[in-house]
Design an enzyme around this catalytic site. Structure first.
Site, PDB file in Angstrom:
ATOM      1  N   SER A 192       0.839  -1.388   0.052  1.00 37.24           N
ATOM      2  CA  SER A 192      -0.070  -0.012   0.110  1.00 37.24           C
ATOM      3  C   SER A 192       0.883   1.189   0.184  1.00 37.24           C
ATOM      4  CB  SER A 192      -0.916  -0.018   1.224  1.00 37.24           C
ATOM      5  OG  SER A 192      -1.840  -1.121   1.023  1.00 37.24           O
ATOM      6  N   ARG A 212       2.098 -12.174   7.717  1.00 39.91           N
ATOM      7  CA  ARG A 212       1.192 -11.235   6.957  1.00 39.91           C
ATOM      8  C   ARG A 212       1.726 -10.970   5.638  1.00 39.91           C
ATOM      9  NH1 ARG A 212      -2.935  -7.305   9.574  1.00 39.91           N
ATOM     10  NH2 ARG A 212      -3.476  -5.925   7.930  1.00 39.91           N
ATOM     11  N   ARG A 245       3.832  -9.147  15.132  1.00 42.76           N
ATOM     12  CA  ARG A 245       3.339  -7.641  14.612  1.00 42.76           C
ATOM     13  C   ARG A 245       2.307  -7.167  15.040  1.00 42.76           C
ATOM     14  NH1 ARG A 245       3.404  -7.673   7.874  1.00 42.76           N
ATOM     15  NH2 ARG A 245       1.988  -5.738   8.454  1.00 42.76           N
ATOM     16  N   PRO A 281       7.121   3.492   7.369  1.00 43.09           N
ATOM     17  CA  PRO A 281       7.124   4.262   8.613  1.00 43.09           C
ATOM     18  C   PRO A 281       5.682   3.927   9.293  1.00 43.09           C
ATOM     19  CG  PRO A 281       7.519   5.555   6.710  1.00 43.09           C
ATOM     20  CD  PRO A 281       7.275   4.374   6.413  1.00 43.09           C
ATOM     21  N   HIS A 292      -5.847 -10.178   4.504  1.00 43.87           N
ATOM     22  CA  HIS A 292      -4.695 -10.430   5.038  1.00 43.87           C
ATOM     23  C   HIS A 292      -5.212 -11.399   6.170  1.00 43.87           C
ATOM     24  CE1 HIS A 292      -1.595  -8.045   3.637  1.00 43.87           C
ATOM     25  NE2 HIS A 292      -2.141  -6.806   3.754  1.00 43.87           N
TER      26      HIS A 292
END
Length: 532
Positions: free
Chosen positions: A65, A156, A188, A259, A402
């Site tokens: 993305s 993922r 995560r 980020p 996901h």
């Protein structure tokens, strides 16, 4: 005299909506999508590339993305941080990076610990295992003897149980290089939350910063035990493996290059005015992030941002036109920060509206997510008649994809298709033009070659459909306009500029996908300009 309502150009990004001919485990093909089916057969459409070198990634690397929205907004192929940092590891310039060398020297002078935090994965979306190994080589060259590794497992952007192989490779590299030890493991889901679910971040933070003994198990043994309890990589609970808590005087390198999922943990570790949960700020703490996560963070950055000039939002703003961006929480940074080339602040005349994502553990529990509210917001903005460019992201195909839950992904796709119908009605009412595309594939591939749930993105192409309303019920140009083949995400911004009748800046190396010999432009389009 009042200005006439604007006929907007609307970019709809169906996040994770890829194209794949096979219908097996293909949530998009299996879903009932009357709106998209009608558009695909009735209007100009093509397939565009969203992975590998077409978006500035290594050949064969799946898109994501962040990369997708960067390319969409920039109108050019943007060299990605994955390539930039991998090159630095390969040519050994990482060993001379000033920010990284300086933190090593500070730690050595204080005789304190260096902590390496990041996603231990070869997925290449948020990080890469080779970058961590490069940091271990740096630590060896800098003669550091207290290097603590805080492993974040993926599951993922990789197979759900791939983490044990990544950690085994890391353990082998530690032994070979002779530096470092794994002190914590966390999925995560906890350490890389981006939706302000601070209870998750706190669990990781506490394990990182509190003195807790390990129980004698290695990292691979801990992961195996989680697997035995049907807990896959993404959801591994933060666990202490060995002594090595983050303390005053230590140094931290966060080696994720993307980020959005690294910010919250960094806020907790570094920000004096942090209010996500109660914690005592660790000071002093030397801190380096691989890339710029947030300009407000009190950290050094190893790889400074690349400046992208004359991106789509900037060009539209410079022409005095208003624009609107909306998405729900999970994808809001993508239609703002990433679409704007890594700039946090909006351009002049750029309005934004954030829609809260549902507060659920995983989105297969709420496959509709907040798509209906996103649609309401977008329709209201379009019907105001003041925006020349509207950018919308529907998160459902990606976020539910996901989870690996096929039935939930089908529901997600059907929700988005229904929302598209409502959106098109508003666009038609305003005589606007809509471009429907995606940033990468996901929901069209829900199992791997072994029949196991596939939760990562794909390298499949994505659709691009253009529909121009002319005061009727979205009839568009029909067959009068062709879309070129072999397009890329970088071609979307030039296509939009051509529809808006704005010149393409030379920095935009993408091309308009509207075939020039068939181009028809409404000469009476009335843009609304910002008064100066």
């Amino acid at each position: 005299m009042a200005q006439a309502p604007v006929s907007p150009v609307v970019l709809v990004i169906l996040d994770g909506w890829g194209y794949r001919q096979s219908t097996e485990a293909n949530a998009i093909a299996l879903a009932k999508t009357p709106v998209m089916d009608c558009l695909w057969t009735s209007y100009p459409r093509t397939l565009i590339h969203t992975s590998g070198k077409d978006v500035g990634l290594p050949n064969g690397q799946m898109g994501n993305s962040e990369v997708g929205h960067l390319n969409l907004g920039a109108g050019r192929i943007v060299p990605q941080e994955l390539v930039r940092i991998s090159d630095a590891v390969e040519d050994k310039s990482l060993l001379r990076n000033p920010a990284l060398v300086n933190i090593c020297q500070e730690v050595r002078d204080r005789q304190s610990k260096l902590h390496l935090i990041g996603l231990c994965s070869d997925g290449g979306v948020h990080s890469h295992l080779d970058h961590l190994i490069g940091l271990l080589e740096l630590a060896k060259e800098q003669h550091l003897d207290q290097v603590c590794i805080h492993v974040i497992t993926d599951g993922r952007d990789t197979n759900t149980n791939e983490g044990i192989n990544a950690v085994a490779k890391l353990e082998s590299s530690i032994k070979e290089i002779g530096v470092g030890r794994i002190v914590t493991v966390s999925g995560r889901y906890y350490a890389m939350d981006r939706d302000r679910r601070w209870d998750r971040i706190q669990k990781a933070y506490d394990v990182y910063t509190q003195d807790r003994p390990g129980d004698g198990r290695s990292a691979t043994e801990v992961i195996k035990d989680f697997y035995k309890n049907s807990i896959t990589d993404e959801f591994i609970e933060p666990t202490r493996i060995a002594p090595g808590a983050i303390k005053s005087g230590d140094g931290v390198i966060f080696f994720n290059f993307r980020p959005d999922r690294a910010r919250q943990l960094c806020y907790a570790l570094t920000m004096p005015n942090f209010d996500g949960f109660e914690r005592e700020l660790i000071q002093p703490l030397s801190f380096v992030t691989f890339t710029q996560y947030d300009p407000k963070l009190p950290v050094k950055v190893a790889f400074e941002p690349q400046n992208l000039n004359n991106i789509l939002g900037e060009v539209v703003a410079r022409e005095g036109l208003k624009q609107f961006r909306t998405a729900e929480t999970e994808k809001y940074p993508h239609v703002t920060y990433f679409f704007n080339g890594g700039l946090e602040n909006p351009f002049e005349g750029e309005d934004r509206e954030l829609i809260q994502s549902p507060m659920v553990a995983t989105y297969d529990q709420a496959p509709a997510m907040s798509a209906e509210t996103v649609t309401d917001t977008a329709c209201n903005a379009i019907e105001k008649g003041i925006y020349s460019l509207v950018v919308i992201n529907y998160a459902n195909p990606d976020m539910v994809g996901h989870t690996g839950n096929l039935e939930a992904a089908i529901q997600a796709i059907e929700t988005v298709d229904n929302c598209l119908g409502r959106l098109l009605t508003s666009i038609s009412k305003m005589g606007g033009t809509v471009l429907i595309t995606a940033d990468h594939g996901n929901a069209e591939l829900m199992v791997d070659e072994n029949g196991n749930p596939w939760t990562a993105h794909s390298t499949n192409p994505v659709p691009l459909i253009i529909v121009e309303g002319e005061g009727r019920k979205i009839p568009g140009h029909g067959g009068a306009v062709d879309l070129a083949d072999n397009g890329r995400l970088a071609d979307i911004a030039p296509t939009i500029l051509e529809i808006l009748q704005l010149p393409k800046p030379e920095e935009m190396t993408g091309r308009s996908l509207i075939e020039p010999i068939h181009l028809e432009i409404k000469q009476n389009r009335t843009p609304v300009r910002i008064s100066r």
